[in-house]
Enzyme design. Structure first.
Site, PDB file in Angstrom:
ATOM      1  N   GLU A  30       0.815  -1.221   0.000  1.00  0.00           N
ATOM      2  CA  GLU A  30       0.000   0.000   0.000  1.00  0.00           C
ATOM      3  C   GLU A  30       0.844   1.263   0.000  1.00  0.00           C
ATOM      4  O   GLU A  30       0.398   2.319  -0.443  1.00  0.00           O
ATOM      5  CB  GLU A  30      -0.970   0.018   1.181  1.00  0.00           C
ATOM      6  CG  GLU A  30      -2.098  -1.009   1.084  1.00  0.00           C
ATOM      7  CD  GLU A  30      -1.708  -2.389   1.572  1.00  0.00           C
ATOM      8  OE1 GLU A  30      -0.514  -2.607   1.855  1.00  0.00           O
ATOM      9  OE2 GLU A  30      -2.600  -3.260   1.668  1.00  0.00           O
TER      10      GLU A  30
ATOM     11  N   PHE B 241     -11.158  -7.068  14.515  1.00  0.00           N
ATOM     12  CA  PHE B 241     -10.096  -7.547  13.622  1.00  0.00           C
ATOM     13  C   PHE B 241      -9.752  -6.473  12.580  1.00  0.00           C
ATOM     14  O   PHE B 241     -10.622  -5.928  11.921  1.00  0.00           O
ATOM     15  CB  PHE B 241     -10.531  -8.842  12.920  1.00  0.00           C
ATOM     16  CG  PHE B 241      -9.500  -9.358  11.962  1.00  0.00           C
ATOM     17  CD1 PHE B 241      -8.253  -9.775  12.426  1.00  0.00           C
ATOM     18  CD2 PHE B 241      -9.741  -9.398  10.602  1.00  0.00           C
ATOM     19  CE1 PHE B 241      -7.279 -10.236  11.545  1.00  0.00           C
ATOM     20  CE2 PHE B 241      -8.779  -9.867   9.722  1.00  0.00           C
ATOM     21  CZ  PHE B 241      -7.543 -10.276  10.185  1.00  0.00           C
ATOM     22  N   GLN B 242      -8.474  -6.163  12.478  1.00  0.00           N
ATOM     23  CA  GLN B 242      -7.947  -5.151  11.545  1.00  0.00           C
ATOM     24  C   GLN B 242      -8.554  -3.768  11.760  1.00  0.00           C
ATOM     25  O   GLN B 242      -8.701  -2.994  10.814  1.00  0.00           O
ATOM     26  CB  GLN B 242      -8.104  -5.617  10.092  1.00  0.00           C
ATOM     27  CG  GLN B 242      -7.219  -6.829   9.799  1.00  0.00           C
ATOM     28  CD  GLN B 242      -7.100  -7.158   8.333  1.00  0.00           C
ATOM     29  OE1 GLN B 242      -8.022  -6.950   7.556  1.00  0.00           O
ATOM     30  NE2 GLN B 242      -5.949  -7.706   7.954  1.00  0.00           N
TER      31      GLN B 242
ATOM     32  N   LYS C  26     -17.252  -0.522   6.900  1.00  0.00           N
ATOM     33  CA  LYS C  26     -17.813  -1.537   6.006  1.00  0.00           C
ATOM     34  C   LYS C  26     -19.332  -1.422   5.862  1.00  0.00           C
ATOM     35  O   LYS C  26     -19.867  -1.510   4.756  1.00  0.00           O
ATOM     36  CB  LYS C  26     -17.444  -2.925   6.547  1.00  0.00           C
ATOM     37  CG  LYS C  26     -17.811  -4.030   5.610  1.00  0.00           C
ATOM     38  CD  LYS C  26     -17.248  -5.358   6.052  1.00  0.00           C
ATOM     39  CE  LYS C  26     -17.692  -6.420   5.053  1.00  0.00           C
ATOM     40  NZ  LYS C  26     -16.990  -7.680   5.228  1.00  0.00           N
TER      41      LYS C  26
ATOM     42  N   MET D 124      24.420   8.483   0.134  1.00  0.00           N
ATOM     43  CA  MET D 124      24.337   9.810   0.752  1.00  0.00           C
ATOM     44  C   MET D 124      24.761   9.748   2.213  1.00  0.00           C
ATOM     45  O   MET D 124      25.433  10.657   2.718  1.00  0.00           O
ATOM     46  CB  MET D 124      22.909  10.365   0.620  1.00  0.00           C
ATOM     47  CG  MET D 124      22.765  11.797   1.072  1.00  0.00           C
ATOM     48  SD  MET D 124      23.876  12.900   0.193  1.00  0.00           S
ATOM     49  CE  MET D 124      22.821  13.528  -1.110  1.00  0.00           C
TER      50      MET D 124
END
Ligand SMILES: Cc1ncc(C[n+]2csc(CCOP(=O)(O)OP(=O)(O)O)c2C)c(N)n1
Ligand SMILES: [Mg+2]
Lengths: 165, 588
Positions: B49, B111-112, B161, B473
């Site tokens: 993501e 959950f999540q 949801k 760097m």
């Protein structure tokens, strides 16, 4: 040095969190913050007291404006403004002369006794923070059991409104 | 017409002109994915993501339109965070849509479940948790408006949801949004503009500092007209690259930490600085108390909070740059600064002599070479996307741009891993352009899993890995400032050519200039993606980015490019801090 900002914000969930998060994120020193309803449903009003010796007040206002839900911000520090704080103070007062002494002090400060118990009194006082500090100082020797203060609210004097439609 | 929340999402994306969304589905966002095929929005399945957010960002930067990323709740949402912070710092307009657990279980550690609106509060321009399907259309409409208007930025919409599942009567919202506290600024204050014009007309040694705001406000043509009328040279910030054609006689170079010496000198000796749509980042100013000590400063920005934040401006104008320049132009007098420009030209000639690109061939490949070869092969017309590190600075130095949105890079956050996914977004935004990704071997490995996305989407991205086998760097700082203690910067890399081949991407390795040229030609001849592993010199002066203003030093206290004796490469002088006189006697 203290500055007082008045902010009108949309009354939506999470707005207070956004403002608080902004102060933390930008490392601003805030002395007090109050929120309440206004004459307009849907608009809340915040009074924000900033330590202007450590925090750039103009930057506070400009960054508040960047929050989508902030409608208007005004620095009222230099304006003729009524500033008020409210305190509830519970003092020990177990009868006898102490009780009447406290009542006299309360009168002098134009405060009010709002609750009486056997061995304590609850005092309500409104005024500038200085005035409340004064009352607290003289009550302290009697024994302050509990105290709560609302923090400063402010409104500019005169006819002008806060400019919101 | 009745629509579910999920259908409203796509109907609204279509309505906002969205052509593409980048994302990964999951439990709480599946419902939204389900009806997608009935709508005209293409979905690009990424592999992480973070890449969805960077790809949306790259798309936005390349197109000027709003980029869209989609993720599920919990880990999907938290994976977006780096991409959102990157977009926030660089004012890039993206809208992120996340699934959330159903409203009845919010707050129960379902959950999540993760509080993504809480997490992203300080790194979004605004965010929403949609409590009711009735407000969904309006929220999406507002989100797009907020993301792209004013000073653009990321907006996140968290949709539970059950809100996606519920149906409601759907109508497209009015074009107007009702945001009583949100009013992007337009014109500048007329008195301040007049005052600025006065300073401009009196200036003898003016320099324009052009930032990304030039492109955001669409002020390229006006900037050019202004520079030409007032005969003022133009330096640019990293994100300002592209706002002014670098081949223009008045173009200086990148300014600041890795800006050219002649540009930083010009800034230090200027008597007037015009900060146009930039924010005086510390990478741009160097030590503040020694910054442009002789200059009065005019600062134009559309974000009032940027004015007088870092540098105290003599005239600070809150306004949209395009509109302010429209106001300014008629008030400025045609001017000539021949002596000032001549002086700068002399410094420029000195810088050129030191430039590694002008050094005789010694068999080594340096980044300047291959970037220059890419520039020549593409005739300077490619969209260049970089990752973060030395190669990023070299790309900025050796790929001069000629049009806006041509150079895409993570500036404010300096996010390694940005390049590859941003190139995906850029290539989708500009199918008409050749897109080159220039990435370091370190940062490339942070998001290289999205090579799969490039292949799946058949994107003809050309990938150049600037492979120095170091976190270069950081290694450079270790060499200069940490006793050459190369702690945790040496990289044992995979074989990038084989890796590319595993994805079905043709790849080449180049170890010298000739091979570099050939590989570039071969990569350009492919009609799909291609990758080149450029093995570049990683020792001695060739390993470092010059010039450099060390952290905490003033802009005139630069580590200049080393001087080279043409015949003897062994005697390269090592770097030294060279004090350029603060004020030239000629000008004082
Ligand atoms: C996500 C992230 N982690 C760490 C850093 C710190 N950092 C800045 S540049 C750099 C080295 C980059 O190495 P590489 O990708 O090989 O590019 P090079 O400098 O060698 O060209 C690092 C580790 C960063 N900018 N971003
Ligand atoms: Mg490297």
């Amino acid at each position: 040095m203290q500055s007082t900002l008045v902010a009108l914000v949309e009354d939506k969930p999470g707005v207070l969190t956004r403002v608080a998060s902004l102060f933390r994120r930008r490392n601003y020193n805030i002395e007090s913050l109050t929120v309440g309803h206004t004459e307009n449903p849907g608009v809340s009003r915040m009074t924000i007291v900033v330590d202007s010796s450590r925090t750039n007040v103009e930057k506070v206002a400009q960054n508040l404006y960047k929050l989508v839900n902030v409608i208007k911000v005004e620095d009222v520090t230099e304006q003729p403004t009524v500033l008020r704080d409210l305190a509830l103070i519970k003092v020990q007062a177990d009868g006898g002369s102490r009780r009447s002494e406290i009542m006299q002090l309360v009168d002098t400060f134009r405060a009010r006794v709002v609750d009486v118990a056997l061995d304590s009194l609850m005092v309500e006082v409104t005024g500038t923070e200085d005035k409340i500090d004064g009352l607290v100082d003289v009550l302290r020797p009697y024994g302050i059991i509990e105290m709560v203060r609302t923090g400063r609210v402010a409104m500019a004097r005169g006819k002008s409104g806060n400019g919101h439609k | 017409m009745k629509k579910t929340g999920a259908e409203i999402v796509w109907a609204m994306l279509e309505h906002e002109g969205v052509e593409v969304a980048f994302g990964i589905p999951g439990g709480t966002i599946m419902h939204t994915y389900h009806p997608r095929r009935h709508y005209g929005v293409h979905h690009v399945l990424v592999r992480h993501e973070q890449c969805a957010a960077h790809a949306a960002d790259g798309y936005a930067r390349a197109s000027g339109k709003v980029g869209v990323a989609i993720a599920t709740s919990g880990p999907g949402a938290t994976n977006l965070v780096t991409g959102i912070a990157t977009a926030m710092m660089d004012s890039s307009p993206i809208v992120c849509i996340t699934g959330q657990v159903s409203t009845p279980v919010i707050g129960t550690d379902a959950f999540q479940e993760v509080d993504i609106t809480g997490i992203t509060l300080p790194i979004t321009k605004h965010n929403y948790l949609v409590a009711d399907v009735e407000e969904l259309a309006e929220v999406i409409h507002e989100a797009f408006y907020i993301a792209r208007s004013g000073r653009p930025g990321p907006v996140l919409i968290d949709i539970p949801k059950d809100v996606q599942q519920k149906s409601t009567e759907f109508e497209y919202p009015d074009d107007d949004v009702d945001l009583p506290g949100y009013h992007p600024v337009g014109k500048g204050d007329a008195d301040l503009v007049a005052k600025a014009a006065q300073l401009i007309n009196q200036a003898e040694r003016p320099v324009i500092l052009a930032g990304q705001g030039v492109m955001m406000s669409g002020a390229m043509d006006l900037l050019r007209a202004f520079a030409e009328k007032t005969d003022t040279p133009v330096a640019f910030t990293l994100l300002g690259k592209g706002g002014f054609p670098e081949s223009h006689p008045l173009a200086l170079s990148l300014m600041g930490m890795h800006g050219e010496v002649f540009t930083n000198r010009a800034i230090q000796q200027a008597d007037l600085l015009l900060g146009f749509g930039m924010r005086f980042d510390d990478r741009v100013t160097g030590r503040l108390d020694a910054y442009a000590p002789f200059a009065q400063k005019i600062h134009v920005d559309m974000d009032a909070a940027e004015l007088n934040k870092v540098v105290k401006a003599d005239v600070a104008i809150h306004g949209d740059l395009r509109q302010v320049l429209e106001q300014l132009l008629p008030l400025t007098l045609p001017n000539e600064h021949a002596m000032w420009l001549e002086r700068i030209a002399e410094w420029r000639a000195q810088s050129h002599k030191r430039d590694i690109i002008n050094r005789p061939e010694n068999g080594h490949l340096v980044a300047a070479h291959f970037i220059n070869e890419i520039w020549e092969a593409t005739e300077g017309q490619a969209v260049v996307v970089t990752d973060v590190g030395q190669h990023q600075m070299w790309a900025a130095q050796y790929y001069p741009t000629s049009y806006p949105r041509q150079f895409i890079t993570s500036g404010g956050q300096g996010t390694m891993g940005f390049g590859l996914p941003a190139a995906i977004g850029a290539q989708i935004a500009r199918p008409d352009k050749e897109v080159w990704l220039i990435a370091g071997d370190g940062g490339f490995q942070m998001t290289m899993h999205d090579l799969a996305t490039i292949v799946q989407e058949r994107l003809p991205i050309r990938i150049a890995i600037s492979n120095n086998h170091y976190l270069g760097m950081v290694r450079q700082w270790q060499e200069f400032f940490y006793d050459k203690n190369y702690e945790a910067t040496r990289l044992l890399n995979p074989d990038f050519v084989k890796l590319a081949e595993a994805y079905g991407i043709p790849a080449w390795r180049a170890k010298n200039r000739r091979q570099a040229r050939e590989a570039i030609a071969a990569a350009r001849a492919c009609n799909g993606p291609a990758l080149i592993d450029f093995e570049i010199a990683n020792t001695g002066d060739e390993a470092n980015v010059y010039p450099m203003v060390p952290a905490g030093a003033a802009l005139h206290e630069m580590i200049e490019r080393p001087t080279y004796v043409a015949t003897d490469y062994k005697s390269l002088t090592s770097h030294q801090v060279e004090q350029v006189p603060v004020m030239d006697t000629v000008l004082a």
